[in-house]
Design a protein around this motif. Structure first.
Motif, PDB file in Angstrom:
ATOM      1  N   PRO A 257      -2.614 -16.617  17.112  1.00  0.00           N
ATOM      2  CA  PRO A 257      -2.317 -15.610  18.141  1.00  0.00           C
ATOM      3  C   PRO A 257      -2.612 -14.189  17.668  1.00  0.00           C
ATOM      4  O   PRO A 257      -2.944 -13.981  16.500  1.00  0.00           O
ATOM      5  CB  PRO A 257      -0.813 -15.793  18.382  1.00  0.00           C
ATOM      6  CG  PRO A 257      -0.289 -16.429  17.154  1.00  0.00           C
ATOM      7  CD  PRO A 257      -1.420 -17.104  16.436  1.00  0.00           C
ATOM      8  N   GLU A 258      -2.471 -13.252  18.580  1.00  0.00           N
ATOM      9  CA  GLU A 258      -2.669 -11.844  18.231  1.00  0.00           C
ATOM     10  C   GLU A 258      -1.585 -11.419  17.235  1.00  0.00           C
ATOM     11  O   GLU A 258      -0.420 -11.786  17.407  1.00  0.00           O
ATOM     12  CB  GLU A 258      -2.571 -10.998  19.500  1.00  0.00           C
ATOM     13  CG  GLU A 258      -3.217  -9.666  19.351  1.00  0.00           C
ATOM     14  CD  GLU A 258      -3.311  -8.939  20.690  1.00  0.00           C
ATOM     15  OE1 GLU A 258      -3.337  -7.708  20.654  1.00  0.00           O
ATOM     16  OE2 GLU A 258      -3.336  -9.619  21.741  1.00  0.00           O
ATOM     17  N   ILE A 259      -1.985 -10.670  16.221  1.00  0.00           N
ATOM     18  CA  ILE A 259      -1.018 -10.255  15.186  1.00  0.00           C
ATOM     19  C   ILE A 259      -0.703  -8.767  15.367  1.00  0.00           C
ATOM     20  O   ILE A 259      -1.635  -7.948  15.342  1.00  0.00           O
ATOM     21  CB  ILE A 259      -1.588 -10.466  13.754  1.00  0.00           C
ATOM     22  CG1 ILE A 259      -2.353 -11.789  13.619  1.00  0.00           C
ATOM     23  CG2 ILE A 259      -0.504 -10.306  12.686  1.00  0.00           C
ATOM     24  CD1 ILE A 259      -1.545 -13.041  13.723  1.00  0.00           C
ATOM     25  N   PRO A 260       0.586  -8.416  15.525  1.00  0.00           N
ATOM     26  CA  PRO A 260       0.911  -6.990  15.692  1.00  0.00           C
ATOM     27  C   PRO A 260       0.572  -6.162  14.455  1.00  0.00           C
ATOM     28  O   PRO A 260       0.604  -6.660  13.333  1.00  0.00           O
ATOM     29  CB  PRO A 260       2.431  -6.988  15.925  1.00  0.00           C
ATOM     30  CG  PRO A 260       2.830  -8.396  16.148  1.00  0.00           C
ATOM     31  CD  PRO A 260       1.768  -9.274  15.558  1.00  0.00           C
ATOM     32  N   LYS A 261       0.256  -4.905  14.705  1.00  0.00           N
ATOM     33  CA  LYS A 261      -0.061  -3.969  13.601  1.00  0.00           C
ATOM     34  C   LYS A 261       1.217  -3.692  12.810  1.00  0.00           C
ATOM     35  O   LYS A 261       2.260  -3.402  13.410  1.00  0.00           O
ATOM     36  CB  LYS A 261      -0.555  -2.676  14.256  1.00  0.00           C
ATOM     37  CG  LYS A 261      -1.144  -1.646  13.348  1.00  0.00           C
ATOM     38  CD  LYS A 261      -1.685  -0.524  14.259  1.00  0.00           C
ATOM     39  CE  LYS A 261      -2.437   0.545  13.518  1.00  0.00           C
ATOM     40  NZ  LYS A 261      -1.694   1.324  12.589  1.00  0.00           N
ATOM     41  N   PRO A 262       1.154  -3.776  11.484  1.00  0.00           N
ATOM     42  CA  PRO A 262       2.390  -3.528  10.721  1.00  0.00           C
ATOM     43  C   PRO A 262       2.735  -2.035  10.619  1.00  0.00           C
ATOM     44  O   PRO A 262       1.848  -1.188  10.692  1.00  0.00           O
ATOM     45  CB  PRO A 262       2.067  -4.088   9.335  1.00  0.00           C
ATOM     46  CG  PRO A 262       0.589  -4.057   9.232  1.00  0.00           C
ATOM     47  CD  PRO A 262       0.026  -4.153  10.617  1.00  0.00           C
ATOM     48  N   ARG A 263       4.017  -1.775  10.454  1.00  0.00           N
ATOM     49  CA  ARG A 263       4.492  -0.398  10.256  1.00  0.00           C
ATOM     50  C   ARG A 263       3.962   0.120   8.913  1.00  0.00           C
ATOM     51  O   ARG A 263       3.951  -0.611   7.917  1.00  0.00           O
ATOM     52  CB  ARG A 263       6.027  -0.445  10.254  1.00  0.00           C
ATOM     53  CG  ARG A 263       6.695   0.830   9.910  1.00  0.00           C
ATOM     54  CD  ARG A 263       8.211   0.635   9.947  1.00  0.00           C
ATOM     55  NE  ARG A 263       8.873   1.778   9.391  1.00  0.00           N
ATOM     56  CZ  ARG A 263      10.178   1.837   9.155  1.00  0.00           C
ATOM     57  NH1 ARG A 263      10.962   0.802   9.449  1.00  0.00           N
ATOM     58  NH2 ARG A 263      10.714   2.918   8.647  1.00  0.00           N
ATOM     59  N   ALA A 264       3.531   1.385   8.883  1.00  0.00           N
ATOM     60  CA  ALA A 264       2.918   1.917   7.651  1.00  0.00           C
ATOM     61  C   ALA A 264       3.786   2.925   6.905  1.00  0.00           C
ATOM     62  O   ALA A 264       3.566   3.181   5.731  1.00  0.00           O
ATOM     63  CB  ALA A 264       1.571   2.546   7.980  1.00  0.00           C
ATOM     64  N   GLU A 265       4.765   3.528   7.589  1.00  0.00           N
ATOM     65  CA  GLU A 265       5.541   4.599   6.955  1.00  0.00           C
ATOM     66  C   GLU A 265       7.011   4.217   6.771  1.00  0.00           C
ATOM     67  O   GLU A 265       7.601   3.590   7.657  1.00  0.00           O
ATOM     68  CB  GLU A 265       5.466   5.877   7.814  1.00  0.00           C
ATOM     69  CG  GLU A 265       4.092   6.518   7.850  1.00  0.00           C
ATOM     70  CD  GLU A 265       3.614   7.016   6.488  1.00  0.00           C
ATOM     71  OE1 GLU A 265       4.448   7.271   5.594  1.00  0.00           O
ATOM     72  OE2 GLU A 265       2.379   7.114   6.317  1.00  0.00           O
TER      73      GLU A 265
ATOM     74  N   SER B 113       0.835  -1.199   0.000  1.00  0.00           N
ATOM     75  CA  SER B 113       0.000   0.000   0.000  1.00  0.00           C
ATOM     76  C   SER B 113       0.876   1.257   0.000  1.00  0.00           C
ATOM     77  O   SER B 113       0.586   2.233  -0.700  1.00  0.00           O
ATOM     78  CB  SER B 113      -0.918  -0.033   1.218  1.00  0.00           C
ATOM     79  OG  SER B 113      -1.806   1.035   1.166  1.00  0.00           O
ATOM     80  N   TRP B 114       1.967   1.224   0.782  1.00  0.00           N
ATOM     81  CA  TRP B 114       2.901   2.376   0.789  1.00  0.00           C
ATOM     82  C   TRP B 114       3.444   2.578  -0.625  1.00  0.00           C
ATOM     83  O   TRP B 114       3.516   3.714  -1.113  1.00  0.00           O
ATOM     84  CB  TRP B 114       4.050   2.117   1.777  1.00  0.00           C
ATOM     85  CG  TRP B 114       5.007   3.278   1.888  1.00  0.00           C
ATOM     86  CD1 TRP B 114       4.942   4.305   2.804  1.00  0.00           C
ATOM     87  CD2 TRP B 114       6.169   3.542   1.069  1.00  0.00           C
ATOM     88  NE1 TRP B 114       5.979   5.187   2.586  1.00  0.00           N
ATOM     89  CE2 TRP B 114       6.745   4.748   1.530  1.00  0.00           C
ATOM     90  CE3 TRP B 114       6.761   2.898  -0.012  1.00  0.00           C
ATOM     91  CZ2 TRP B 114       7.896   5.316   0.965  1.00  0.00           C
ATOM     92  CZ3 TRP B 114       7.902   3.457  -0.590  1.00  0.00           C
ATOM     93  CH2 TRP B 114       8.459   4.650  -0.105  1.00  0.00           C
ATOM     94  N   CYS B 115       3.817   1.492  -1.295  1.00  0.00           N
ATOM     95  CA  CYS B 115       4.373   1.589  -2.660  1.00  0.00           C
ATOM     96  C   CYS B 115       3.332   2.157  -3.622  1.00  0.00           C
ATOM     97  O   CYS B 115       3.634   3.052  -4.422  1.00  0.00           O
ATOM     98  CB  CYS B 115       4.850   0.216  -3.148  1.00  0.00           C
ATOM     99  SG  CYS B 115       6.329  -0.352  -2.284  1.00  0.00           S
ATOM    100  N   ALA B 116       2.100   1.650  -3.529  1.00  0.00           N
ATOM    101  CA  ALA B 116       1.041   2.145  -4.425  1.00  0.00           C
ATOM    102  C   ALA B 116       0.810   3.639  -4.189  1.00  0.00           C
ATOM    103  O   ALA B 116       0.665   4.411  -5.138  1.00  0.00           O
ATOM    104  CB  ALA B 116      -0.241   1.355  -4.201  1.00  0.00           C
ATOM    105  N   ALA B 117       0.826   4.037  -2.923  1.00  0.00           N
ATOM    106  CA  ALA B 117       0.591   5.454  -2.587  1.00  0.00           C
ATOM    107  C   ALA B 117       1.739   6.336  -3.074  1.00  0.00           C
ATOM    108  O   ALA B 117       1.564   7.541  -3.237  1.00  0.00           O
ATOM    109  CB  ALA B 117       0.409   5.607  -1.077  1.00  0.00           C
TER     110      ALA B 117
END
Ligand code: OFO
Length: 177
Positions: free
Chosen positions: A71-79, A29-33
Motif C-alpha cells: 500500500p501507499e506509505i505515509p511520509k515520515p516525520r523529519a523534525e 538521519s535526524w540523529c546523524a544531523a
C-alpha cells in the motif's frame, strides 16, 4: 483459503512495517544531523529489522498463493524537538503497531484461519520485545539526561544497546532473500 478481508489486513500490515522502517530511517538521519552517531546507527539497524518484519509478511502472503500488494506509505516525520521526544515517538509508534498486530491476530482467529493465526504469533512475541526495547531506551534517556554531557553518554550507551539488538535472537538485521 484466506478471506479477502484478512488478506487485505495482511497487506496493510506490510505497509505498516515499511512505514516503521521509514520512520526509523528518517529518525536516524535526524540523529546523524544532530551529531548523535550512536543513536543514528541504532536506528539504522532497527530500520533493517523492520524490513525483515515486512519481508516475513510479504513471503507468507506469496506462500499461500496470493499476491502481496504494497500500500501507499505515509511520509515520515523529519523534525524533533530533542532526542527524548524522538525516542518517546518510537515507543508510541510501537504501541500502535502492537494494537494493529493484535487486531490482525484477532481477525485471523475469528476467521478460524489457524495457519495465519499461528504465523502471527511471531509478531505478537516480537511486539512484546519491541515495546520492552524502547521502554528501556526511554529509561536510559531519563537516567543519563539528554543535554550536555548526558547526551554524550546517552549516545555511547545506545551503541551498546545497538550491539545487543543486533546479537539478539529475534532481531536479525539480515533481510530474508
Ligand atoms: Fe517495530 O516492529 Fe515491526 O513494525
Amino acid at each position: 483459503m484466506i478471506s479477502k478481508d484478512l488478506l487485505q489486513k495482511l497487506n496493510e500490515q506490510i505497509g505498516l512495517e515499511f512505514e516503521s522502517a521509514n520512520i526509523y530511517l528518517q529518525m536516524s538521519s535526524w540523529c546523524a544531523a544532530n551529531g548523535l552517531d550512536g543513536c543514528a546507527s541504532f536506528l539504522r539497524a532497527h530500520t533493517a529489522e523492520e524490513m525483515s518484519h515486512m519481508f516475513r509478511l510479504f513471503d507468507y502472503v506469496n506462500e499461500i498463493g496470493e499476491m502481496a500488494i504494497i500500500p501507499e506509505i505515509p511520509k515520515p516525520r523529519a523534525e524533533y524537538e530533542n532526542v527524548r521526544e524522538l525516542f518517546s515517538a518510537t515507543l508510541e509508534h510501537e504501541k500502535y503497531i502492537t494494537r494493529k498486530i493484535n487486531e490482525l491476530t484477532a481477525a485471523a482467529f475469528e476467521d478460524k484461519d489457524f495457519s495465519t493465526f499461528n504465523f502471527l504469533q511471531w509478531y505478537v512475541a516480537e511486539q512484546h520485545e519491541e515495546e520492552a526495547l524502547f521502554n528501556k531506551i526511554l529509561d536510559l534517556v531519563d537516567m543519563v539526561g539528554h543535554e550536555g554531557r548526558g547526551l554524550y553518554h546517552l549516545d555511547k550507551e545506545i551503541t551498546t544497546i545497538s550491539a545487543d539488538v543486533v546479537a539478539g535472537p529475534s532481531a536479525s538485521t539480515e533481510m530474508p532473500g
